[in-house]
Structure formats: structure tokens, C-alpha cells
Design an enzyme around this catalytic site. Structure first.
Site, PDB file in Angstrom:
ATOM      1  N   HIS A   1      13.002   3.014 -11.236  1.00  0.00           N
ATOM      2  CA  HIS A   1      13.520   4.004 -12.054  1.00  0.00           C
ATOM      3  C   HIS A   1      12.289   4.525 -12.968  1.00  0.00           C
ATOM      4  CE1 HIS A   1      17.630   4.168 -11.697  1.00  0.00           C
ATOM      5  NE2 HIS A   1      18.062   3.090 -12.093  1.00  0.00           N
TER       6      HIS A   1
ATOM      7  N   CYS B   1      23.401  -1.255 -12.782  1.00  0.00           N
ATOM      8  CA  CYS B   1      22.239  -0.729 -13.626  1.00  0.00           C
ATOM      9  C   CYS B   1      22.899  -0.034 -14.709  1.00  0.00           C
ATOM     10  CB  CYS B   1      21.292   0.066 -12.704  1.00  0.00           C
ATOM     11  SG  CYS B   1      20.134   0.702 -13.706  1.00  0.00           S
TER      12      CYS B   1
ATOM     13  N   HIS C   1      14.444  -2.954  -8.962  1.00  0.00           N
ATOM     14  CA  HIS C   1      15.473  -1.609  -9.169  1.00  0.00           C
ATOM     15  C   HIS C   1      14.857  -0.844 -10.454  1.00  0.00           C
ATOM     16  CE1 HIS C   1      19.244   0.399  -9.082  1.00  0.00           C
ATOM     17  NE2 HIS C   1      19.046   0.566 -10.505  1.00  0.00           N
ATOM     18  N   GLU C   2      14.834  -1.676 -11.554  1.00  0.00           N
ATOM     19  CA  GLU C   2      14.433  -0.832 -12.819  1.00  0.00           C
ATOM     20  C   GLU C   2      13.088  -0.363 -12.661  1.00  0.00           C
ATOM     21  OE1 GLU C   2      16.721  -0.298 -14.552  1.00  0.00           O
ATOM     22  OE2 GLU C   2      18.197  -1.584 -13.682  1.00  0.00           O
TER      23      GLU C   2
ATOM     24  N   HIS D   1      19.125   6.842  -8.849  1.00  0.00           N
ATOM     25  CA  HIS D   1      19.931   6.041  -7.910  1.00  0.00           C
ATOM     26  C   HIS D   1      20.184   6.533  -6.499  1.00  0.00           C
ATOM     27  CE1 HIS D   1      21.856   3.688 -11.514  1.00  0.00           C
ATOM     28  NE2 HIS D   1      20.733   3.226 -10.953  1.00  0.00           N
TER      29      HIS D   1
END
Length: 478
Positions: A223, A91, A219-220, A229
């Protein structure tokens, strides 16, 4: 004169080779420090002409932190494994780990509302419009299954979360991508809502080649919801892409992080959480169960279903990529098997599982005790310390103190030539181990006290070991 000329040529060649090696080391050192600076491990200005001996304690400490969170041998040096990891897919969001605790990190703010909209502005041609939409929709579901938040796709107007694909140097993205590999995607913290993917990647779904859009998108989205992380290598929110998994689940650290921001969902979807033992047996009262973060291991094995089983006292628990599961009484899974075992080993060759205690051995096929067992040990010493299946020659190794026996299940084995010294077979392992086994990756692991050792294909302990069982194997949070 000819000999003198030849000597000069040879010396020049040696000097040239040496200089090239020094230059390569310096280049790798500069590459590593730039990486550490970019992703938040180093905050001091870098000297591009710095020597490649890595003498700076600041750089060494930054390297040690990076190696720790990347599950690499902790050397504090720019070695081959570290450089290869830094060149891998990841990432684009930085991960400034500077604390010792391994836990989720928060990333900016949080959304005040719990019903969010998202809009996909363009699509990857690798999957097309419908394939892209399915992957993104599935990615959102991981989070909505464990936290009280919902997501709805809109096709026009302003959305809370705005998703788009950008190629290298040809878009208005503030952080341009680098082409195939390395940086896959990035996102901004709430209330920005920006999520960008590298259009140049080979985005796939349902296959091991390319880069899985669903997992990277999840995953994004983490965020974009406010998570930073994770220092757990196996967590979704770890900085590095781990590849496609057909049975992908959120790590407990991902769940703990999102629930710290938005709270718990009243009924979690079990399909999103890899926290359950591989059996339908009823879960007993756990008041007397050991704590996997502090319990002394009696045995550990890669057993049926390719699951990792750890044993302590009257209980066992499984260890997965998400950490450990709740302990369960041994005799609820293996009927007739006592607790406080000396050793356990599962043969990948015959699918038989052997348990040793005192001067007896129990053998199971699946979960059923084989006829005639338990039997007395007649050619092995009682109270064996550990046992493991050696993939290299398909034999089972029994260890006691500094000695070992090697046994072939199918062919006759002359055990009268044993025991032999363990140092003749393995290099660098401890005597009197609590447990030992061969894991899914083919590596052999030895466990003793609160430490474990990993062996390479030459049966030698890898550099940087031993490491902590609690932090690395059980993934306990301190």
C-alpha cells in the site's frame, strides 16, 4: 382451561424463538451492510432499521462482489460463510471493487525516487526489537526482489516510510484499531509513508499461531508503495489475511502491479516468485503449448509433491496459489507417457500415479514407469472420462458418462458389481466430466467445459456452484 393455558405458553415460546431468529437476521444484515459501507462496496447511506430480507438490489450486488473476491459461494445474501469471512482478520484499507476485471488496483500516487528509507519507531513486545526488525526487513525484500526499488533502515531523523505499532484508543493514530482480531494494520498511499500495526495482535514469525508480522508488513508496504487491494484471493494484496505460510511467495498479480508502477528489476530473485514448475527438466519450446486460460482439460490431479497438475493435449502445467505455471511437455516429466490422456489420478495411499488413455493404463512410482506397464484395461470400459482418489474410504473412483467404478488398490475388488450410477455416490455433479479430483482441502472438484463444481463432505455440490475454471482455478485476467 389447563390445555388452553398450555397452548398459550407453547405459542408464546414459538413466537419468542421466531422473533429472536428475525432479530438475529436483522442484526447480521445491519452488520454486513456496515462492513460493505466501511470497505467501499456500498456508497449509499444505510438505514439502520432496514429489513433483513436483503431485498435491496444494491446490497445484493455489493454482497455478490464481496463474495466473488473472497472466494465464497455467490449468493447475494448475508449467509453464515459471508458473516464469518467479514469477521475475520484483514487490512484496514478499503477495497472498493466495482469492476469485473480481476487485477491489481493502484492506490494513490507513486514514489518518484527509487531508494527509500524507513524508520521503525517502536516494536511489538511479542518479537522484540531484533525480531521486529528482521520481519520488516524481510517484508521489504519481497518488493525489492522484483522491482527496481531499494530500502534502507534509519534510526533517527525523518524517513520516507514511518512504521509504528498502536493499541486501541491509546495512541494518536487517526484510524484507531479494534483490539485483537479483525483489523490488523493499515497504511497510506505515497507520498505519505505511514504504516501502522495493531499492537494488541499476537505477532509471530515462523509459526502458524498468531499473526505473521512479515506477511502483514509486506502487504502494508505494498500500500505504501502505491498498490491497492487485489481481487485474487491468493494474492498478498488481497484484503483478507490468509495465515502463515513457510513457503510464502508473491502472487503474479502482486508482481504485475508493482512492476506497472516502478518497472521490472533486471534480474528477479526466484525465491520471491512462485512461478516455476516442480521439476528441473528443461523447458521446451512453447509455440505449440496450450493456453491454460482457454484450453480444454483432459485431466487434473493432486499429484507428487502435493502439486496440482492439469493436462491438455501433449502438455501439463501446475496450478499453485499464485495461478498457473507455464505448460511443459508431458513426456519430459513422465518418460514414456503419451499426451491426450483420458484421466489421471494419484493415490495418497500408495503414492502411485495412474494415467488412462483408450484401453490402457500407465502406473508410475514417483516419475518412474512401473515394470510391466502400460497394461490393458480388462475390467473397466475404455476411454474413461475422469478418475479421482476418494479420501473418505481410500478408494479410486473411475467415471464414464453417468456411471462409475470404485476400486481398492490393496484389497480385492469385485468389479463385476460395477458400473453403478454416479448419482448414487455424488449429488449434483455433471455427467461426462472432463476431469475430477480431490484437492488439498479435502474437497472434491468436477470440471466440465469452462465450469467446475465443488462438493462438500456429504458428497453434494456446494451452493453457488458451478464457477468459472479460468477465473477461479487458473486465475486468468480478462
Amino acid at each position: 382451561m389447563g390445555c388452553l393455558f398450555q397452548a398459550v405458553v407453547i405459542s408464546a415460546a414459538i413466537l419468542s424463538t421466531t422473533s429472536l431468529t428475525v432479530m438475529q437476521r436483522r442484526d447480521q444484515f445491519v452488520e454486513a451492510t456496515k462492513y460493505l459501507k466501511k470497505y467501499g462496496y456500498l456508497s449509499t447511506p444505510l438505514d439502520p432499521h432496514a429489513e433483513a430480507d436483503q431485498s435491496s438490489e444494491t446490497v445484493k450486488e455489493a454482497l455478490r462482489i464481496y463474495q466473488r473476491i473472497s472466494s465464497l459461494p455467490i449468493t447475494g445474501k448475508v449467509d453464515k460463510a459471508t458473516i464469518e469471512k467479514m469477521r475475520g482478520r484483514r487490512c484496514g484499507v478499503e477495497d472498493p471493487f466495482n469492476q469485473k476485471a480481476m487485477k491489481y488496483r493502484l492506490f494513490g500516487g507513486a514514489w518518484r525516487k527509487r531508494s527509500l528509507t524507513y524508520r521503525i519507531f517502536n516494536y511489538t513486545p511479542d518479537l522484540g526489537k531484533e525480531g521486529t526488525q528482521r520481519a520488516i526487513r524481510s517484508a521489504f525484500k519481497y518488493w525489492s526482489d522484483v522491482a527496481p526499488i531499494s530500502f534502507k533502515e534509519v534510526s533517527y531523523g525523518r524517513a520516507d516510510l514511518r512504521i509504528s505499532f498502536h493499541d486501541r484508543g491509546k495512541s494518536l493514530c487517526n484510524s484507531p484499531f479494534d483490539g485483537p482480531g479483525r483489523i490488523l494494520a493499515h497504511a497510506e498511499a505515497p507520498p505519505s509513508g505511514i504504516i501502522h500495526f495493531d499492537l494488541d495482535e499476537d505477532w509471530t514469525e515462523g509459526q502458524y499461531s498468531g499473526t505473521n508480522l512479515r506477511i502483514v508488513a509486506a502487504h502494508e508496504i505494498g500500500h505504501a508503495l502505491g498498490l491497492g487491494h487485489s481481487q485474487y484471493t491468493n494474492a498478498l494484496m488481497a484484503p483478507h489475511y490468509r495465515g502463515y505460510s513457510s513457503y510464502f511467495r508473491l502472487h503474479f498479480d502482486d508482481i504485475r502491479g508493482i512492476q506497472a508502477i516502478y518497472g521490472k528489476r533486471e534480474t528477479e530473485d526466484s525465491n520471491s516468485v512462485d512461478m516455476t514448475p516442480p521439476t528441473t527438466a528443461p523447458t521446451p519450446t512453447l509455440s505449440q503449448a496450450p493456453d491454460p486460460c482457454s484450453a480444454k482439460l483432459d485431466a487434473i490431479m493432486l499429484g507428487p509433491w502435493r502439486k496440482t497438475f492439469a493436462f491438455s493435449g501433449d502438455y501439463f502445467w501446475t496450478v499453485s496459489e499464485a495461478g498457473y505455471n507455464e505448460p511443459i511437455r508431458i513426456n519430459l516429466l513422465w518418460k514414456g507417457l503419451p499426451g491426450n490422456l483420458n484421466a489421471a489420478v494419484h493415490s495418497q495411499r500408495t503414492n502411485k500415479t495412474f494415467f488412462l488413455k483408450g484401453n490402457k493404463v500407465w502406473r508410475y512410482t514417483g516419475l518412474r514407469l512401473d515394470y510391466g506397464y502400460p497394461k490393458n484395461l480388462t475390467k473397466l470400459s475404455p476411454n474413461i472420462d475422469a478418475a479421482l482418489y476418494l479420501e473418505k474410504n481410500k478408494k479410486i473412483i473411475f467415471i464414464k458418462g453417468s456411471l462409475y467404478w470404485q476400486w481398492d488398490e490393496i484389497s480385492y475388488t469385485d468389479l463385476s458389481i460395477y458400473p453403478k450410477r454416479i448419482s448414487n455416490l455424488f449429488t449434483g455433479v455433471p455427467h461426462d466430466p472432463d476431469a475430477a479430483f480431490t484437492w488439498k482441502n479435502g474437497k472434491i472438484y468436477f470440471f466440465k467445459g469452462d465450469k467446475y463444481w465443488r462438493l462438500n463432505r456429504h458428497l453434494k455440490v456446494d451452493t453457488g456452484y458451478p464457477l468459472s475454471i479460468q477465473e477461479r482455478w487458473m486465475q486468468c485476467n480478462y
